[in-house]
Design a protein around this motif. Structure first.
Motif, PDB file in Angstrom:
ATOM      1  N   PHE A 134      -4.197  -6.701 -32.204  1.00 36.62           N
ATOM      2  CA  PHE A 134      -3.020  -6.246 -32.938  1.00 36.62           C
ATOM      3  C   PHE A 134      -3.155  -6.673 -34.398  1.00 36.62           C
ATOM      4  N   HIS A 188      -5.590  -4.522 -36.352  1.00 32.30           N
ATOM      5  CA  HIS A 188      -5.016  -3.226 -36.722  1.00 32.30           C
ATOM      6  C   HIS A 188      -4.053  -3.367 -37.907  1.00 32.30           C
ATOM      7  N   ALA A 238       2.216   4.470 -37.841  1.00 31.72           N
ATOM      8  CA  ALA A 238       1.211   3.631 -37.180  1.00 31.72           C
ATOM      9  C   ALA A 238       1.788   2.252 -36.857  1.00 31.72           C
ATOM     10  N   LEU A 245       2.091   0.551 -33.241  1.00 30.87           N
ATOM     11  CA  LEU A 245       1.427  -0.731 -32.989  1.00 30.87           C
ATOM     12  C   LEU A 245       2.415  -1.785 -32.504  1.00 30.87           C
ATOM     13  N   CYS A 246       3.572  -1.851 -33.149  1.00 25.31           N
ATOM     14  CA  CYS A 246       4.577  -2.845 -32.747  1.00 25.31           C
ATOM     15  C   CYS A 246       5.101  -2.554 -31.340  1.00 25.31           C
ATOM     16  N   GLN A 293       3.419  -1.054 -28.964  1.00 25.15           N
ATOM     17  CA  GLN A 293       2.330  -1.420 -28.053  1.00 25.15           C
ATOM     18  C   GLN A 293       2.247  -2.942 -27.914  1.00 25.15           C
TER      19      GLN A 293
END
Length: 167
Positions: free
Chosen positions: A98, A101, A120, A124-125, A127
């Motif tokens: 994380f 990314h 994005a 990402l957060c 996920q």
């Protein structure tokens, strides 16, 4: 690896990716576009090398000086095809990935369109939370390394990361 060697690698890969990154897309051919582009990128045969170079750039960004980070942001501004195409795995499960990314988003410093980073970061957060990772401390850590210039009127990369870090 020194910054000059990293730039040499990024520039070479940018040239490899450029024909795919800049190819026109006829409006009547958008169905299946994502799959076609993925296949074209895979056919170039540089995915593993590009990921390794990208990870080296991100590592230098994370561990280097403020001057190093400014140089790396400049690389991503100049080598837009590399910025667009160089891969990090879409599937990840740990806090370290994380962070990688998020560091990439910071290094790219909003790229061509801040909205891409906003989308994005949201993904990402989401996920990260699904994987049991609290994104806030990592976002705050990376924000401290990030540029504080507002490029497109939506806030700086630092501001954006801090907004995502706060509940």
């Amino acid at each position: 690896m020194d910054l000059a060697a990293l730039e040499t690698d990024v520039a070479r890969l940018d040239a490899v990716y450029r024909p795919v990154a800049t190819a026109p897309i006829p409006l009547d051919e958008v169905d299946g576009l994502g799959e076609r582009i993925a296949a074209e990128l895979a056919a170039l045969g540089v995915e593993g090398e590009a990921e390794a170079v990208l990870r080296a750039v991100i590592s230098r960004y994370a561990e280097g000086s403020d001057d190093d980070r400014a140089v790396i942001r400049g690389l991503f501004r100049r080598y837009t095809s590399f910025r667009w195409a160089a891969p990090l795995p879409g599937e990840w499960h740990g806090a370290a990935e994380f962070r990688t990314h998020v560091l990439r988003i910071s290094a790219c410093d909003q790229g061509a369109d801040t909205r891409d980073d906003l989308l994005a970061l949201r993904a990402l957060c989401d996920q990260a939370r699904k994987a049991g990772i609290d994104p806030a401390p990592i976002l705050a850590e990376v924000a401290a390394l990030s540029c504080d210039e507002d490029h497109y009127g939506m806030g700086s990369t630092r501001d954006i990361l801090l907004r995502f870090a706060s509940p």
